[in-house]
Design a protein around this motif. Sequence first.
Motif, mmCIF file in Angstrom:
data_model
loop_
_atom_site.group_PDB
_atom_site.id
_atom_site.type_symbol
_atom_site.label_atom_id
_atom_site.label_comp_id
_atom_site.label_asym_id
_atom_site.label_seq_id
_atom_site.Cartn_x
_atom_site.Cartn_y
_atom_site.Cartn_z
ATOM 1 N N GLU A 180 0.827 -1.210 0.000
ATOM 2 C CA GLU A 180 0.000 0.000 0.000
ATOM 3 C C GLU A 180 0.860 1.257 0.000
ATOM 4 N N ASP A 181 1.990 1.222 0.732
ATOM 5 C CA ASP A 181 2.892 2.368 0.721
ATOM 6 C C ASP A 181 3.501 2.576 -0.663
ATOM 7 N N ARG A 184 0.824 4.046 -2.818
ATOM 8 C CA ARG A 184 0.642 5.469 -2.515
ATOM 9 C C ARG A 184 1.697 6.296 -3.245
ATOM 10 N N GLU A 187 0.709 6.408 -6.857
ATOM 11 C CA GLU A 187 -0.414 7.322 -7.052
ATOM 12 C C GLU A 187 0.076 8.768 -7.039
ATOM 13 N N SER A 209 -1.608 16.771 -5.500
ATOM 14 C CA SER A 209 -1.592 15.382 -5.025
ATOM 15 C C SER A 209 -0.703 15.213 -3.796
ATOM 16 N N ALA A 212 -2.414 14.689 -0.369
ATOM 17 C CA ALA A 212 -2.846 13.358 0.058
ATOM 18 C C ALA A 212 -1.746 12.621 0.818
ATOM 19 N N MET A 213 -0.522 13.168 0.848
ATOM 20 C CA MET A 213 0.583 12.518 1.544
ATOM 21 C C MET A 213 0.694 12.953 3.000
ATOM 22 N N GLN A 216 1.513 10.423 5.648
ATOM 23 C CA GLN A 216 2.093 9.285 4.909
ATOM 24 C C GLN A 216 3.579 9.557 4.631
ATOM 25 N N ALA A 219 5.728 6.669 2.915
ATOM 26 C CA ALA A 219 5.469 6.491 1.489
ATOM 27 C C ALA A 219 6.114 7.611 0.689
#
Length: 442
Positions: A180-181, A184, A187, A209, A212-213, A216, A219
């Motif tokens: 998932e990381d 991400r 993405e 974008s 969205a981090m 996170q 990632a």
Amino acid sequence: MGSISGDATPLQLRTQDAADMLPLIRDDFAPELERLKRAYSLRNGESCPPASPSPSQILFGQEYDEINRTLVGVLALKWLYTKQYETFVGSQAKSVRLSHSSFEWIHGFFTKAITGPEDLYMLITSMVVNDLGKDSRLALDYQDRTGDDISSLNHDMILIKAVKAGLVPCLNRLRKEVSEDIIRGMELGSEFNFGQLAQAENAPACLSSLLAMRGQEKAFNFRFMEQLLDIAGAAGHVDWTCAKKLVQPIFDAYEAVYHAAMGIISGGLSLRGGYDLVLHRRAVFLRNRGMRQLDVESPDDRALARILCMGGVADLDTAELYEGVWSIMLSDSTRKALISSLNIDGSVDEPAIQPTYMPALMTQAVKIFEGNIEAQERALASALRYLERLMTATDRPEGTVSVIERNVLDILKEVVQSTEFKADPTVLERADIPRGVAAKRD
């Protein structure tokens, strides 16, 4: 060790011989490396490769550009961990060679972020899959599976769609949280490209974008490390003995991108503010080498700063070449059109244009005439006149879009790299304008 995935550790990365590492990566990532064999490659006419065999020659008995680039990036990771500075900088030109202090900064960043074998394997996996979207077969496989044609998208967008369709099997070996990381980071990369910001190729809207981090950090940091290693291996198809492209000016640009991105993620900078931080740092870099101070608050200077970033300008002579062409050789109407278009942030009401591969087109157009200043001026003037046409074309994709991408890779290959361009650079001014596709929708 018998498998990269099974028991690779940061300590083993320090001690593992390169000749032993490469076959392990080949065995762990066989399907992905097969795709990289087919990946399209952009060459700059480089020659005189090292006498030693390349990574792809060692593994497959022949040359595959994207495999060499990817695996030199992996070797660069090893050189970082073992603190082999002299190997890392290798054949880099002395005038732009990565400094010891910058090498130590990168080393410290990596050793802090990679805390165990899972982190190491996560980073290697990210590196191997990074350019799979350059394999045209991946878009076709996606169409076979889903019925959707994504071949017109950029390779980062193709990759993330293919991953979500289950077409990149190596991600299935990772824990869900780890994959998932990586996703991400993909993405993020499908809309925000570190290199495009470093080269001022994208627009401020593309930086949204990054929002969205928030929360996170891992990632984001792994995506940043992957991007640095991608640069380190970028010339791996012509020189696999060092990290030839990760030179000081490029590191400075990417460090600026990192701080701009972290400023946006933390909320300390707006999208425009983060973008302009990169332009300001380029202006300061060139001022320290003798160029006049550019004011990125001024639309004229800001447009010129973007063009200097696109050209990767890192010395006074080249800066003066660019500013001379900008100020003297372009018509007022061309310059005004570029000032206007290069200052658009990107919105549904006023989409920005992302001229993908324009930095490569500009730098190659100038490099072709190296040693002949007047010819370089003519070539750059033609490139900027073409850029004006590119940025002001009126066609747009359907739907709501805030950034329109126009990819000039084919123009670079078919026009700039042609014998006709060498004879008459103005052929570029008559070249086709690629149709616009959506780079960002809102």
